[in-house]
Design a protein around this motif. Sequence first.
Motif, short mmCIF file in Angstrom:
data_model
loop_
_atom_site.label_atom_id
_atom_site.label_comp_id
_atom_site.label_asym_id
_atom_site.label_seq_id
_atom_site.Cartn_x
_atom_site.Cartn_y
_atom_site.Cartn_z
N PHE A 269 0.81 -1.22 0.00
CA PHE A 269 0.00 0.00 0.00
C PHE A 269 0.85 1.28 0.00
N VAL A 270 1.77 1.40 0.96
CA VAL A 270 2.51 2.66 1.11
C VAL A 270 3.41 2.91 -0.11
N MET A 271 4.08 1.87 -0.59
CA MET A 271 4.95 2.05 -1.77
C MET A 271 4.14 2.46 -2.99
N ASP A 272 2.92 1.91 -3.09
CA ASP A 272 2.06 2.28 -4.21
C ASP A 272 1.71 3.77 -4.14
N ARG A 273 1.44 4.24 -2.94
CA ARG A 273 1.12 5.67 -2.79
C ARG A 273 2.34 6.54 -3.12
N PHE A 274 3.53 6.06 -2.74
CA PHE A 274 4.75 6.78 -3.11
C PHE A 274 4.87 6.86 -4.63
N LYS A 275 4.64 5.68 -5.25
CA LYS A 275 4.77 5.58 -6.71
C LYS A 275 3.84 6.55 -7.41
N LYS A 276 2.61 6.66 -6.90
CA LYS A 276 1.63 7.55 -7.52
C LYS A 276 1.86 9.01 -7.17
N GLY A 277 2.85 9.24 -6.31
CA GLY A 277 3.15 10.62 -5.93
C GLY A 277 2.19 11.19 -4.91
N GLU A 278 1.37 10.33 -4.28
CA GLU A 278 0.39 10.83 -3.30
C GLU A 278 1.04 11.23 -1.99
N ILE A 279 2.17 10.61 -1.69
CA ILE A 279 2.84 10.90 -0.43
C ILE A 279 4.34 11.11 -0.65
N LYS A 280 4.95 11.80 0.27
CA LYS A 280 6.37 12.14 0.11
C LYS A 280 7.22 11.67 1.27
N ASP A 281 6.60 11.54 2.44
CA ASP A 281 7.41 11.27 3.63
C ASP A 281 6.62 10.41 4.62
N VAL A 282 7.21 9.30 5.02
CA VAL A 282 6.49 8.37 5.89
C VAL A 282 7.40 7.88 7.01
N LEU A 283 6.81 7.77 8.19
CA LEU A 283 7.52 7.13 9.31
C LEU A 283 6.86 5.80 9.60
N LEU A 284 7.66 4.76 9.74
CA LEU A 284 7.13 3.48 10.19
C LEU A 284 7.79 3.14 11.51
N VAL A 285 6.97 2.79 12.49
CA VAL A 285 7.53 2.23 13.72
C VAL A 285 7.10 0.77 13.77
N GLY A 286 8.00 -0.11 13.36
CA GLY A 286 7.72 -1.55 13.39
C GLY A 286 7.65 -1.99 14.85
N THR A 287 6.52 -2.58 15.23
CA THR A 287 6.36 -2.95 16.64
C THR A 287 6.46 -4.46 16.80
N GLY A 288 7.08 -4.88 17.87
CA GLY A 288 7.21 -6.32 18.13
C GLY A 288 6.93 -6.64 19.58
N ALA A 289 6.28 -7.78 19.81
CA ALA A 289 6.06 -8.27 21.18
C ALA A 289 7.06 -9.39 21.41
N LEU A 290 7.94 -9.18 22.37
CA LEU A 290 9.04 -10.12 22.56
C LEU A 290 8.66 -11.16 23.62
N MET A 291 8.16 -12.27 23.15
CA MET A 291 7.70 -13.34 24.05
C MET A 291 7.78 -14.67 23.34
N SER A 292 7.62 -15.75 24.09
CA SER A 292 7.48 -17.06 23.48
C SER A 292 6.36 -17.78 24.22
N PRO A 293 5.81 -18.86 23.64
CA PRO A 293 4.76 -19.58 24.36
C PRO A 293 5.23 -20.00 25.76
N SER A 294 6.50 -20.38 25.90
CA SER A 294 7.01 -20.81 27.21
C SER A 294 7.08 -19.64 28.18
N SER A 295 7.56 -18.48 27.70
CA SER A 295 7.70 -17.35 28.61
C SER A 295 6.33 -16.92 29.14
N VAL A 296 5.32 -17.00 28.28
CA VAL A 296 3.97 -16.62 28.71
C VAL A 296 3.46 -17.61 29.76
N LEU A 297 3.67 -18.92 29.51
CA LEU A 297 3.21 -19.93 30.48
C LEU A 297 3.94 -19.80 31.80
N GLN A 298 5.19 -19.34 31.75
CA GLN A 298 5.95 -19.16 32.99
C GLN A 298 5.61 -17.86 33.70
#
Lengths: 149, 350
Positions: B305-334
């Motif tokens: 989506f975002v690259m397509d908007r860049f390509k069409k010239g609709e947007i010029k500047d974007v910030l992405l904050v990639g978010t991650g939850a750092l866990m495992s099934p074991s850590s949650v059970l513990q």
Amino acid sequence: MTNAQYKKYADERAATSPVLKNTVKAFLIGGVICALGQGLLYLYMWAGAEKQTASTLVSVTLVGASVILTALDIYDSIAKFGGAGTLVPITGFANAVVSPAIDNKAEGYVLGVGAKLFTIAGPVILYGTLASVIYGVIYVIKSMVLGIV
Amino acid sequence: MGKIVRFKNPPKVISVGTVAGAKESEGRLKGYFDLCDKSDKFGKKTFEQSESEMQRLALNFALKKADMSPNRLDAIFAGDLMNQCTGSSYGLAAFSAPYFGLYGACSTAAEGLILGAMAVDSGYFDTVATVSSSHNSSAERQFRFPLEYGSQRPPTAQWTVTAAAAFVLGKSAIAGNAENEKGHSCIGEKNGVCVKITEALPGRIVDKGITDQSNMGAAMAPAAAATLYSYFKESDSSPDDFDMILTGDLGYDGHAICRDLLIGMGLDLGKGFSDCGILIYDRNTQDTHCGGSGCGCSASVMAGFVMDRFKKGEIKDVLLVGTGALMSPSSVLQGLSIAGIGHLVRLSAR
């Protein structure tokens, strides 16, 4: 914000499950399953089975139906709607055993299906057995006490 | 010295490739992916293998669009959610390019873009690819219940996105260097612009004590807010300078928390502030509860989506904050709490 404050804040603003709606749905779906079981019981008795045999046949039929519906990718949709109404009857137990079997087939019949078959139902079997042992012990003690009296 | 990484010669985004599953092909961003498979299987027997195939296809699309041979890749940075990152290693083995496996949970796309851009800007590599993926079925199997198990998901739960995306990054042309200027094309080129990764702010692990596995948005929101706050504190730019400020996969609840936390710190990110997990699905018709999640979520929304908007010239500047939850099934059970991380990347076509 401290961790405890944040946790409280996040919990407070988190959307909660519609408990009343879910309870009504569980009652309906669970009721339908139980009514179906009762109908089957009458059917088997009408066909000539004795009551005890007929009730065993009912369990077998419901388990079989649940297994087939699980394999056909239908049971989880019913369960999504019915919640505890599908979880508590014997059909839920069958689903809990069959779904890991389907899931782990690719890992082989021994360490896949065999080892993971009871990953969900295992605790029910373990603590169900344990509870019945405790109940049995209490029953024996109670009979002894009452017998002496 | 500030904490924002400002690339000296910002690496350009040469091309992108995306593949997605059935639910994504029916969502709000349908039509933005190069390939969708309604079976979610991508011709493979197991969902784990399907995820690998998705990564292979995504990178293939990206290379094909740039008319580039895999031999040109100096390195691949890739990751996914599966144990030991096998989605990436099996899927990308065939390219026989130098390979770095990443695990940043759902922030992997942003993490890959940061590391890839650093590797290019530092001059060690000319061209790198970053790939990430998630598959709803492989994630359900690993983190929750068997697929056919009948259960209800709580309202705060999110839906793991079935998608993979690849970015090919390359050295930008250096003015006056004839050999370098011959280099590859760039996204947005037809409109006379070129999308580049201009800045990055690597995230820190933030643990605010959330233990509920089905409320990942709340677990990750403080990390995203912390990164965005540090960025705008140090940067000369203001939120108004950006067409879009996107968090990775906080979902509806998590994104609202993040917005409120930032407002509490005196930072209002305005209308352009949204979340890839909110954008990808239609909440009203798709039963995805709080929105999308997974490595494939921010990856496919950015690359599709975002690259397509860049390509069409609709947007010029974007910030992405990639978010991650750092866990495992074991850590949650513990009973351990779920820490979050937010990696920031700035993509600019100015």
